[in-house]
Write an enzyme that holds these catalytic residues in place. Structure first.
Site, PDB file in Angstrom:
ATOM      1  N   GLU A  62       0.878  -1.156   0.000  1.00  0.00           N
ATOM      2  CA  GLU A  62       0.000   0.000   0.000  1.00  0.00           C
ATOM      3  C   GLU A  62       0.925   1.218   0.000  1.00  0.00           C
ATOM      4  OE1 GLU A  62      -3.486   1.356   2.938  1.00  0.00           O
ATOM      5  OE2 GLU A  62      -2.897  -0.740   3.104  1.00  0.00           O
ATOM      6  N   ARG A 297       5.429 -13.662   9.027  1.00  0.00           N
ATOM      7  CA  ARG A 297       6.079 -12.382   8.799  1.00  0.00           C
ATOM      8  C   ARG A 297       7.386 -12.324   9.575  1.00  0.00           C
ATOM      9  NH1 ARG A 297       4.054  -7.323   9.408  1.00  0.00           N
ATOM     10  NH2 ARG A 297       2.176  -7.970   8.384  1.00  0.00           N
ATOM     11  N   LYS A 307       4.341  -0.242  11.028  1.00  0.00           N
ATOM     12  CA  LYS A 307       4.291   1.062  10.383  1.00  0.00           C
ATOM     13  C   LYS A 307       3.927   2.156  11.393  1.00  0.00           C
ATOM     14  CE  LYS A 307       3.056   0.434   5.937  1.00  0.00           C
ATOM     15  NZ  LYS A 307       2.042   0.118   4.911  1.00  0.00           N
TER      16      LYS A 307
END
Ligand code: ATP
Ligand code: MG
Length: 596
Positions: A62, A297, A307
């Site tokens: 994104e 992950r 983030k």
């Protein structure tokens, strides 16, 4: 969670995703796929020939932030699989959410992926895609779902919807709008699109099963009303697809075969399959459809990758921006001097698994040491200088010494380092009173000045505070390195130095880990309260010094990497260096100082 500290076997190791792809290729699972040269629906793809790409993967960030080391794992995995199996990896911006998407991020992301060594040019075209270009298709697919009885417009309030969704132990309740006539839903959905209804007043939901044990299948929302300007489509749309609906459509529209994502999407997989299957039934998509596979992950000790936390570090000015060399962003790692080859080696070495784990930060550092050891030229730097005067060397005279650029790579040649009467040496290479086993300079002892002469320490001077200011020595003229008989005098110590008259005094930043705890913010304080990751910031994560460097380093170009002998790997900073006046960042020390 398990902690992985030992090195896994060297690449290219097999893993469960590779096994799946090998099986698919063997069985010809994707052999019948067609590709018309660009993304599109079933009709479009049918106009093309057999897809020349054996598999298609994608990296779908994104564009709302900078990439970090976790993304590097995903990039190496997706682009690496495509490369290894004769496929292509699409660089896709998942820009379906109208808020907070900026060109700045798009540019930085593409640059970072290229920097890591990958690109999306294959089979004669570029595979750089923007999901927002598929809004028309997503809208049409939604109308099809309504028409086929698989979606409805729901006018419950957000609160009602939440309550009626049920819980893990209780089934949900059907919305009163669930069985409204198809035509009514279609009309309302079109009105939603046409801006006739307020934000949040209704949503389009998939009609699946409000009693499903998987909450993600309890009629998930697929479109919402949101009056927001989109960077690509402007004000054309006031309805936007939900991520869980958009993502499978993007994959299918692009002919992706293996859609690899992180474990938190595992529970979304049934919906992923459901929606694609429905659209294939309606002829909008063609079989074979993409399949989603999940891997763990990356969690790295001493690092935060969320983030939200990275934004907080920047906004609270705990670091100097996104590309601060201490940041785990790829722009930060690059400025720190980390090498793309090191990231690729790291990704191979840690592999992919289905179980969450923490990877030791030293594994990443060791990968960087390995690639830098092989590639970086050697230079001499004195980081904590003290004067060494060779009293029997003529004043005003200097001579050339020859230092190899790389001890294992003679083809990289050598450079000249001038020697003169006054030198800079490391403070720690002299001791007034040597401890046991200390072989460097102390009164009466001899050492070799690396690439130069053997010298004998004769005396030293101290200031009023008791600090050593000057060390005196005499050199043995017949002992110059590289001349016959140089080894006639045997010494145990070998120290580095730079000529004071020729040295380049440079700003050098000694970076260390940004966090002092392996698992930042985990656990509790002594008083029982939760710890915050900000409590674990290392107060000594950078030390700026003025070092004395050999003259050749004056010409270092931004991003040029070196090994400073006996110290570690350093890079000329890409932002603060001036021509002829480079500033250096420490990438990593030669050895791990954190090992307990
Ligand atoms: P957020 O979802 O908070 O916006 P994100 O880190 O997931 O952040 P994306 O832009 O969605 O950001 O990520 C792009 C891709 O990178 C996704 O496919 C995601 O699975 C992958 N990715 C993100 N973080 C990691 C990580 N720590 N390890 C491995 N892959 C990751
Ligand atoms: Mg994400």
């Amino acid at each position: 969670m398990v902690t992985m500290s030992e090195k896994p076997p060297v690449a290219p190791a097999s893993n469960f995703i590779r096994n799946i792809i090998e099986r698919d290729l063997e069985q010809g699972t994707y052999a019948s796929r067609r590709w018309a040269g660009s993304p599109g629906d079933a009709v479009h793809q049918a106009t093309g020939g057999p897809d020349p790409a054996k598999i298609r993967t994608r990296f779908p960030p994104e564009p709302n932030g900078y990439l970090h080391i976790g993304h590097a794992k995903s990039i190496c995995l997706n682009f690496g699989l495509a490369r290894d199996f004769g496929g292509v990896c699409h660089m896709r911006f998942d820009d379906t959410n109208p808020e907070k998407e900026e060109q700045e991020y798009v540019d930085s992301i593409t640059e970072s992926v290229k920097w890591l060594g990958f690109d999306w040019e294959a089979f004669g075209t570029s595979h750089l895609y923007f999901a927002s270009n598929y809004f028309d298709f997503m809208y049409r697919a939604a109308e099809y779902l309504i028409e086929s009885g698989n979606a409805y417009v729901d006018q419950q309030s957000a609160e009602e919807m939440r309550i009626n969704r049920g819980t893990l132990t209780e089934p949900g309740k059907n919305s009163p709008w669930r069985d409204r006539p198809m035509q009514e839903s279609l009309t309302l959905f079109r009105e939603m699109r046409d801006g006739k209804h307020a934000d949040g007043s209704m949503v389009l939901r998939a009609k699946i099963d409000m009693a499903s044990p998987n909450i993600n299948l309890r009629d998930p929302a697929i479109y919402r009303i949101k009056r927001a300007h989109h960077h690509n489509t402007g004000d054309k749309w006031c309805i936007y697809p939900m991520y869980t609906y958009a993502h499978p459509l993007e994959d299918a529209y692009e002919g992706v075969t293996h859609s690899i994502c992180t474990l938190e999407f595992e529970d979304q997989r049934p919906f992923y399959d459901w929606v694609l299957e429905k659209l294939a039934e309606g002829g909008l998509l063609a079989h074979p459809l993409p399949k989603q596979y999940e891997f763990a992950r990356l969690n790295l000790t001493y690092v935060v990758l969320s983030k939200r936390k990275l934004i907080e570090l920047v906004e609270k000015q705990l670091v100097n921006g996104w590309d601060d060399p201490r940041m785990p962003t790829l722009v930060g790692a690059r400025r720190r001097g980390y090498a793309p080859e090191g990231f690729r080696l790291f990704a191979e070495r840690i592999g992919v698994s289905k179980a969450d784990s923490w990877i030791e930060y030293t594994i990443l550092e060791d990968c960087m040491r390995e690639v830098l050891n092989a590639s970086a030229e050697r230079r001499i730097a004195v980081l904590d200088p003290v004067k060494l005067v060779i009293d029997n060397y003529p004043e005003g005279q200097s001579e050339d010494c020859h230092a190899p650029n790389h001890p294992q790579k003679p083809e990289l040649g050598h450079r000249v380092v001038p020697l003169s009467r006054e030198l800079w040496i490391e403070r720690e290479d002299f001791m007034e009173e040597p401890v046991k086993g200390y072989f460097r300079l102390f009164p009466g002892n001899m050492v070799r000045l690396r690439y130069g002469y053997v010298v004998k320490c004769t005396s030293y001077e101290k200031d009023a505070a008791g600090h050593v200011t000057v060390v005196h020595c005499e050199y043995l003229p017949d002992t110059k390195s590289g001349t016959p008989g140089a080894d006639s005098v045997k010494v145990k110590g070998n120290i580095h130095w730079v000529s004071a008259a020729h040295a380049y005094a440079a700003e050098v930043r000694l970076y260390d880990r940004l966090f002092k705890e392996a698992h930042p913010g985990q656990g509790k304080h002594e008083d029982g309260s939760d710890r915050d990751y900000l409590d674990d910031i290392n107060p000594n994560s950078v030390k700026t010094i003025t070092a004395q460097l050999e003259p050749a380093l004056k010409d270092a170009k931004p991003e040029e990497r070196f090994q400073f002998e006996r110290h570690g790997y350093f890079v000329a900073d890409s932002k603060d260096s001036q021509p002829g006046k480079p500033v250096f960042n420490r990438t990593v020390t030669l050895r791990d100082a954190w090992q307990k």
